[in-house]
Scaffold this motif. Structure first.
Motif, PDB file in Angstrom:
ATOM      1  N   LEU A 419      55.378  72.498  51.023  1.00 36.33           N
ATOM      2  CA  LEU A 419      55.698  73.918  51.183  1.00 36.33           C
ATOM      3  C   LEU A 419      55.193  74.455  52.518  1.00 36.33           C
ATOM      4  O   LEU A 419      55.825  75.338  53.115  1.00 36.33           O
ATOM      5  N   ASP A 420      54.064  73.953  52.990  1.00 33.93           N
ATOM      6  CA  ASP A 420      53.562  74.385  54.300  1.00 33.93           C
ATOM      7  C   ASP A 420      54.518  73.990  55.410  1.00 33.93           C
ATOM      8  O   ASP A 420      54.740  74.758  56.360  1.00 33.93           O
ATOM      9  N   LEU A 421      55.087  72.799  55.318  1.00 38.18           N
ATOM     10  CA  LEU A 421      56.069  72.374  56.321  1.00 38.18           C
ATOM     11  C   LEU A 421      57.340  73.209  56.219  1.00 38.18           C
ATOM     12  O   LEU A 421      57.963  73.542  57.227  1.00 38.18           O
ATOM     13  N   LEU A 422      57.705  73.537  55.000  1.00 37.72           N
ATOM     14  CA  LEU A 422      58.878  74.389  54.803  1.00 37.72           C
ATOM     15  C   LEU A 422      58.634  75.770  55.414  1.00 37.72           C
ATOM     16  O   LEU A 422      59.519  76.342  56.067  1.00 37.72           O
ATOM     17  N   ALA A 423      57.436  76.300  55.215  1.00 40.22           N
ATOM     18  CA  ALA A 423      57.096  77.602  55.793  1.00 40.22           C
ATOM     19  C   ALA A 423      57.109  77.543  57.316  1.00 40.22           C
ATOM     20  O   ALA A 423      57.510  78.506  57.985  1.00 40.22           O
ATOM     21  N   HIS A 424      56.663  76.408  57.873  1.00 44.48           N
ATOM     22  CA  HIS A 424      56.695  76.247  59.339  1.00 44.48           C
ATOM     23  C   HIS A 424      58.134  76.236  59.841  1.00 44.48           C
ATOM     24  O   HIS A 424      58.440  76.852  60.869  1.00 44.48           O
ATOM     25  N   SER A 425      59.012  75.550  59.126  1.00 43.73           N
ATOM     26  CA  SER A 425      60.430  75.554  59.503  1.00 43.73           C
ATOM     27  C   SER A 425      61.006  76.963  59.433  1.00 43.73           C
ATOM     28  O   SER A 425      61.838  77.351  60.262  1.00 43.73           O
ATOM     29  N   GLN A 426      60.554  77.734  58.431  1.00 45.70           N
ATOM     30  CA  GLN A 426      61.045  79.115  58.307  1.00 45.70           C
ATOM     31  C   GLN A 426      60.646  79.943  59.526  1.00 45.70           C
ATOM     32  O   GLN A 426      61.429  80.767  60.005  1.00 45.70           O
ATOM     33  N   LYS A 427      59.437  79.718  60.044  1.00 44.31           N
ATOM     34  CA  LYS A 427      59.012  80.442  61.241  1.00 44.31           C
ATOM     35  C   LYS A 427      59.905  80.095  62.429  1.00 44.31           C
ATOM     36  O   LYS A 427      60.248  80.967  63.237  1.00 44.31           O
ATOM     37  N   VAL A 428      60.277  78.813  62.553  1.00 49.05           N
ATOM     38  CA  VAL A 428      61.177  78.401  63.637  1.00 49.05           C
ATOM     39  C   VAL A 428      62.525  79.099  63.495  1.00 49.05           C
ATOM     40  O   VAL A 428      63.089  79.617  64.456  1.00 49.05           O
ATOM     41  N   LEU A 429      63.037  79.119  62.270  1.00 50.72           N
ATOM     42  CA  LEU A 429      64.326  79.781  62.037  1.00 50.72           C
ATOM     43  C   LEU A 429      64.232  81.282  62.309  1.00 50.72           C
ATOM     44  O   LEU A 429      65.167  81.881  62.849  1.00 50.72           O
ATOM     45  N   ASP A 430      63.096  81.882  61.926  1.00 46.55           N
ATOM     46  CA  ASP A 430      62.930  83.317  62.172  1.00 46.55           C
ATOM     47  C   ASP A 430      62.873  83.620  63.663  1.00 46.55           C
ATOM     48  O   ASP A 430      63.451  84.625  64.128  1.00 46.55           O
ATOM     49  N   ARG A 431      62.157  82.760  64.438  1.00 45.49           N
ATOM     50  CA  ARG A 431      62.098  82.971  65.885  1.00 45.49           C
ATOM     51  C   ARG A 431      63.481  82.821  66.506  1.00 45.49           C
ATOM     52  O   ARG A 431      63.890  83.621  67.361  1.00 45.49           O
ATOM     53  N   ASP A 432      64.213  81.807  66.057  1.00 46.71           N
ATOM     54  CA  ASP A 432      65.568  81.598  66.573  1.00 46.71           C
ATOM     55  C   ASP A 432      66.475  82.779  66.214  1.00 46.71           C
ATOM     56  O   ASP A 432      67.296  83.214  67.021  1.00 46.71           O
ATOM     57  N   PHE A 433      66.301  83.302  65.004  1.00 46.65           N
ATOM     58  CA  PHE A 433      67.110  84.456  64.599  1.00 46.65           C
ATOM     59  C   PHE A 433      66.800  85.675  65.468  1.00 46.65           C
ATOM     60  O   PHE A 433      67.703  86.418  65.868  1.00 46.65           O
ATOM     61  N   MET A 434      65.519  85.876  65.793  1.00 44.26           N
ATOM     62  CA  MET A 434      65.148  87.008  66.642  1.00 44.26           C
ATOM     63  C   MET A 434      65.765  86.879  68.028  1.00 44.26           C
ATOM     64  O   MET A 434      66.225  87.888  68.607  1.00 44.26           O
ATOM     65  N   ARG A 435      65.813  85.651  68.554  1.00 49.48           N
ATOM     66  CA  ARG A 435      66.458  85.446  69.861  1.00 49.48           C
ATOM     67  C   ARG A 435      67.949  85.752  69.775  1.00 49.48           C
ATOM     68  O   ARG A 435      68.520  86.435  70.631  1.00 49.48           O
ATOM     69  N   ARG A 436      68.591  85.244  68.732  1.00 54.17           N
ATOM     70  CA  ARG A 436      70.025  85.501  68.581  1.00 54.17           C
ATOM     71  C   ARG A 436      70.301  86.979  68.301  1.00 54.17           C
ATOM     72  O   ARG A 436      71.308  87.522  68.730  1.00 54.17           O
ATOM     73  N   GLN A 437      69.371  87.629  67.588  1.00 56.57           N
ATOM     74  CA  GLN A 437      69.539  89.053  67.317  1.00 56.57           C
ATOM     75  C   GLN A 437      69.430  89.870  68.603  1.00 56.57           C
ATOM     76  O   GLN A 437      70.205  90.821  68.823  1.00 56.57           O
ATOM     77  N   SER A 438      68.480  89.467  69.480  1.00 60.18           N
ATOM     78  CA  SER A 438      68.343  90.169  70.768  1.00 60.18           C
ATOM     79  C   SER A 438      69.587  89.986  71.616  1.00 60.18           C
ATOM     80  O   SER A 438      70.076  90.938  72.264  1.00 60.18           O
ATOM     81  N   ARG A 439      70.109  88.755  71.645  1.00 63.36           N
ATOM     82  CA  ARG A 439      71.335  88.511  72.417  1.00 63.36           C
ATOM     83  C   ARG A 439      72.507  89.302  71.838  1.00 63.36           C
ATOM     84  O   ARG A 439      73.331  89.870  72.566  1.00 63.36           O
ATOM     85  N   TYR A 440      72.552  89.372  70.521  1.00 63.21           N
ATOM     86  CA  TYR A 440      73.627  90.135  69.874  1.00 63.21           C
ATOM     87  C   TYR A 440      73.561  91.611  70.259  1.00 63.21           C
ATOM     88  O   TYR A 440      74.584  92.239  70.552  1.00 63.21           O
ATOM     89  N   GLU A 441      72.353  92.166  70.260  1.00 64.92           N
ATOM     90  CA  GLU A 441      72.208  93.569  70.627  1.00 64.92           C
ATOM     91  C   GLU A 441      72.657  93.798  72.059  1.00 64.92           C
ATOM     92  O   GLU A 441      73.309  94.818  72.367  1.00 64.92           O
ATOM     93  N   ALA A 442      72.309  92.825  72.971  1.00 63.60           N
ATOM     94  CA  ALA A 442      72.743  92.966  74.364  1.00 63.60           C
ATOM     95  C   ALA A 442      74.264  92.886  74.474  1.00 63.60           C
ATOM     96  O   ALA A 442      74.910  93.686  75.175  1.00 63.60           O
ATOM     97  N   GLU A 443      74.857  91.896  73.797  1.00 60.14           N
ATOM     98  CA  GLU A 443      76.310  91.753  73.834  1.00 60.14           C
ATOM     99  C   GLU A 443      77.012  92.953  73.202  1.00 60.14           C
ATOM    100  O   GLU A 443      78.090  93.364  73.628  1.00 60.14           O
TER     101      GLU A 443
END
Length: 822
Positions: A419-443
């Motif tokens: 579960l700790d590894l799963l939670a770490h993967s979730q953090k990676v996905l959340d960071r990636d989502f924030m980057r894509r969300q920022s790009r979306y807002e710019a676009e």
């Protein structure tokens, strides 16, 4: 309902009368409180007990038990303002503040602290208006040896606080509020805290000393009756002959047995040759005085007084020789030990170090948690096609499994490894989502500016088209229309809003889980710390579609949901992984139901696939974590989280040959297996292929820099990954065998457990015959009694005593002493 001035309460289907009451003051108004309360108790799993108008409760049988059926309620003068229920598997903490003089009872806050709880009132099930008379209910902890605990501790722990369980009663009185209107179902009660259990432990309850003189509560005659041999041994010693349920006097001339033991354990005789045939019942003192002392009771009393202290000293010395009995445990079939080589090197050191730091807990739990978590992160981004030519059979690597073990097995802490590894993967996905969300807002901002310009140009093109149409200039009109269409299409090209991916959910209804799955087409993992509650919810009549949802989620098929309160939902591919823990005792009834043919939809077989039930191990250990191994495992899971394109994997040429040979042999083995085992073996080929794919991708992801390097795994699953998966199958099959046979082992233990729990009623000794006369459930057959006796001797609960015949002839008597430390 009411008829002829008699009120009758029936069950929910009006098919069975629960009890009758005479209508008060000729009124035919039903006693709704009593009827409602009884029904509430029955629905919540408690055994309701009627209270009679004379202040007693209805009893039957040997007096130590209370009725579980309602036949005894009929024709009784049942009280209408109070009802009781048994505390078989429940522990009651009764706070009698209303009966305590000022200052003689501790406060609820102090009681909460003594029990080691943060809030005791959340467990309150009944209280009076003043709030100073309270009931708190708890359930027994799993795996506890109940023979080590008393059924009650009334006022000895704290003044005016009673603690009761087992063969005790709790009374519900009209006018005393039942919190939330109903008692919680027994399985939903909180587990009794250790501090509460200690109050019932026999070693912690001070017992009053038994007086040694006849002036005390235990008279010389009572002492003899309590310590004398069983009637059967006495009869054999003096030449009585057993015929059926009666005994024949040795001096009888008719040959007809006329001696019996009544329900109170007293001697009754109709033999004319018997000096004790006087129309009265007699105890063992009378019998021994007549047949050993020729009727001289004075001499017998003198001998008792002379020898009683010596007997007591002997008893105490004998007690010191006893040791605490061992715990009764089922004999489980052996399982294959976990081999670290089953894991890819990318996560191997991390898993083994994690398990070792859990006080050397069995690594099996940590291992399956990592494999299932990896499959959940990969989800729909990968499929494997096990067969060379059958392109229609492709498998997503979603895995189901559970950690099975006793409360001290460190299940939940070990599962955190994955579960700790799963939670770490979730953090990676959340960071990636924030980057894509920022790009979306710019676009989106850029598109907004372009939209204003496009709308201006659309207005100009519309005017040009109208002007050309009015002037009859067809070419200009067509050109304007073409430009207008192009502009309108470009207006539609808005940037796509990114979606976040949720990897795991702990508790959710099927309706909300379906919405989550629809937003997460790559799949989602359901984690339940205790799977028994989840399994019970699937059998709820109020949730008829839940099983079908999870079965479809395992198969990764499409799912449609239609509800009146919301728009229809269609999931093209429902992908669900499952992980949790469960105690063996909670699993036994589910396995028994499966063996009897109930619940044969394959759900349990799917859960069993990656379930493990290892032997209990462990020793205290305090070492620093292997940070390098942890970093390596987290890096691999970062790479898995970055996979965003679906791909189909196949076996390499050599691996395909190994697969084909194994699959063909496994199919033959499956066909020759028993029907219930076929349900498990039939799912192993898919499980094997999934494990091989997870092993392969974990191996390929090892060493990849997620931030700077694209992940391009080999599309052919290697022989190493497949051979490792095949070893997994051997390992998991041994655990599946233990799991599926556990309930049979538990069933074999029932007679011994029953006898252990009844030893207090047999103390200080009993014989085979006296045990057979009890007619207790699970001990009615001779084989069951012999099995129970054998197991309790082995665990030190009882001890066999063989007494030679007094005159050197005849058969020796065999009795069993009960361990006084129980």
């Amino acid at each position: 309902m009411s008829t002829d001035g008699v009120i009758m309460a029936t069950d929910a289907n009006n098919s069975k009368v629960l009890f009758k009451l005479k209508a008060k003051n000729n009124s035919t108004e039903p006693n709704t409180w009593l009827r409602r309360t009884v029904r509430m108790l029955e629905r919540s799993g408690y055994a309701a007990i009627p209270c009679l108008a004379n202040g007693a409760t209805a009893s039957y049988g040997e007096g130590q038990t209370y009725p579980r059926n309602h036949s005894v309620w009929l024709g009784r003068n049942v009280k209408s303002d109070v009802v009781a229920f048994r505390l078989d598997d429940v522990i009651l903490l009764d706070y009698d503040g209303n009966k305590a003089p000022q200052g003689e009872i501790i406060s609820i806050r102090e009681l909460t602290d003594l029990l080691g709880l943060s809030d005791l009132m959340q467990f309150c099930t009944q209280k009076n208006d003043d709030g100073d008379s309270l009931h708190f209910l708890f359930r027994w902890p799993q795996g506890v040896d109940r023979s080590l605990y008393k059924a009650a501790n009334n006022g000895k722990w704290q003044k005016h606080i009673d603690i009761k369980t087992g063969n005790q009663l709790c009374y519900l009185k009209r006018g005393k509020q039942i919190v939330e209107g109903a008692l919680p179902y027994i399985d939903d009660l909180p587990e009794a805290p250790p501090a509460l259990m200690e109050t019932l432990h026999k070693a912690n309850i001070v017992q009053p000393e038994k007086p040694l003189s006849a002036s005390g509560t235990d008279s010389d005659i009572e002492w003899l009756n309590r310590t004398a041999p069983e009637w059967e041994a006495l009869f054999f010693e003096y030449g009585f002959e057993k015929q059926g349920n009666k005994w024949l006097h040795p001096e009888s001339t008719t040959g007809n047995p006329g001696i019996s033991i009544n329900k109170d354990g007293r001697y009754i005789s109709s033999h004319g040759s018997d000096p004790l045939c006087d129309g009265h019942s007699h105890d063992k003192f009378d019998f021994i005085a007549q047949y050993q002392y020729e009727g001289d009771k004075s001499q017998l009393l003198s001998d008792i007084r002379q020898n009683r202290q010596a007997c007591l000293d002997e008893d105490l010395a004998d007690e010191q020789e006893w040791t605490s009995p061992k715990e009764l445990k089922s004999k489980l079939v052996p399982v294959a030990p976990f081999d670290a080589s089953l894991l890819p090197t990318a996560v191997r050191a991390y898993v083994m170090d994690y398990a070792a730091r859990m006080d050397n807990a069995a690594p099996d739990y940590a291992a399956i948690s990592v494999m299932i978590a990896a499959g959940a992160v990969i989800g729909g981004a990968a499929q494997i096609q096990p067969k060379r030519n059958d392109t229609g059979w492709k498998l997503v690597p979603n895995l189901w499994g559970s950690a099975i073990g006793y409360p001290s097995a460190m299940k939940t802490p070990s599962l955190k490894c994955g579960l700790d590894l799963l939670a770490h993967s979730q953090k990676v996905l959340d960071r990636d989502f924030m980057r894509r969300q920022s790009r979306y807002e710019a676009e989106k901002t850029i598109h907004g500016a372009r939209r204003a310009d496009i709308e201006t140009r659309i207005e100009a093109a519309t005017q040009a088209a109208n002007s050309a149409l009015s002037a009859g200039e067809d070419e200009d009109y067509e050109a304007a229309v073409s430009e207008l269409m192009r502009l309108q299409e470009s207006l539609k090209a808005e940037p796509d809003e990114p979606k976040s991916r949720e990897l795991m959910v702990n508790d959710a209804t099927v309706e909300s889980l379906a919405i989550m799955a629809n937003n997460n087409p790559m799949g989602i993992m359901v984690f339940r710390d205790e799977l028994s509650g989840w399994l019970a919810s699937l059998d709820s009549p109020q949730r008829p579609n839940d099983r079908a949802f999870y079965l479809e989620g395992f198969s990764c098929g499409s799912y449609k949901q239609s509800r009146v309160s919301r728009a229809p939902l269609k999931i093209d591919r429902l992908i669900v992984s499952l992980l949790g823990g469960i105690q063996p005792g909670k699993l036994a009834p589910i396995l028994a139901a499966r063996a009897s043919g109930d619940g044969d939809d394959g759900l349990l077989e799917r859960i069993i696939q990656m379930s493990v039930f290892p032997d209990l191990s462990g020793e205290y250990r305090d070492t620093a974590p292997d940070l390098a191994a942890e970093s390596r495992a987290k890096s691999v899971f970062e790479t898995l989280a970055g996979i965003d394109t679906a791909a189909v994997y196949t076996f390499s040429e050599d691996a395909q040959k190994i697969w084909d040979e194994w699959a063909a042999g496994h199919k033959k083995r499956e066909q020759s297996a028993s029907a219930d085992w076929q349900g498990i073996l039939g799912k192993y080929p898919a499980l094997c292929a999934k494990i091989a794919l997870v092993h392969h991708i974990l191996t390929e992801a090892d060493g990849i820099d997620y931030e700077n390097e694209a992940f391009s795994p080999a599309m052919k699953v290697s022989t190493d990954s497949l051979c490792c998966a095949l070893r997994w199958m051997h390992y998991l099959e041994s655990h599946a065998t233990r799991i599926t046979t556990y309930f049979r082992a538990e069933k074999e233990m029932i007679p011994a457990i029953t006898l252990r729990d009844r030893l207090s009623q047999l103390s200080p000794s009993f014989t085979r015959n006296s045990l057979g006369q009890k007619d207790w459930q699970h001990l009615k057959s001779k084989d069951g009694r012999e099995s129970a006796i054998e197991q309790l001797i082995k665990t030190g609960h009882i001890r066999e005593v063989i007494t030679p015949p007094k005159n050197g002839t005849g058969r020796p008597s065999v009795s069993f002493l009960v361990n006084p430390l129980i």
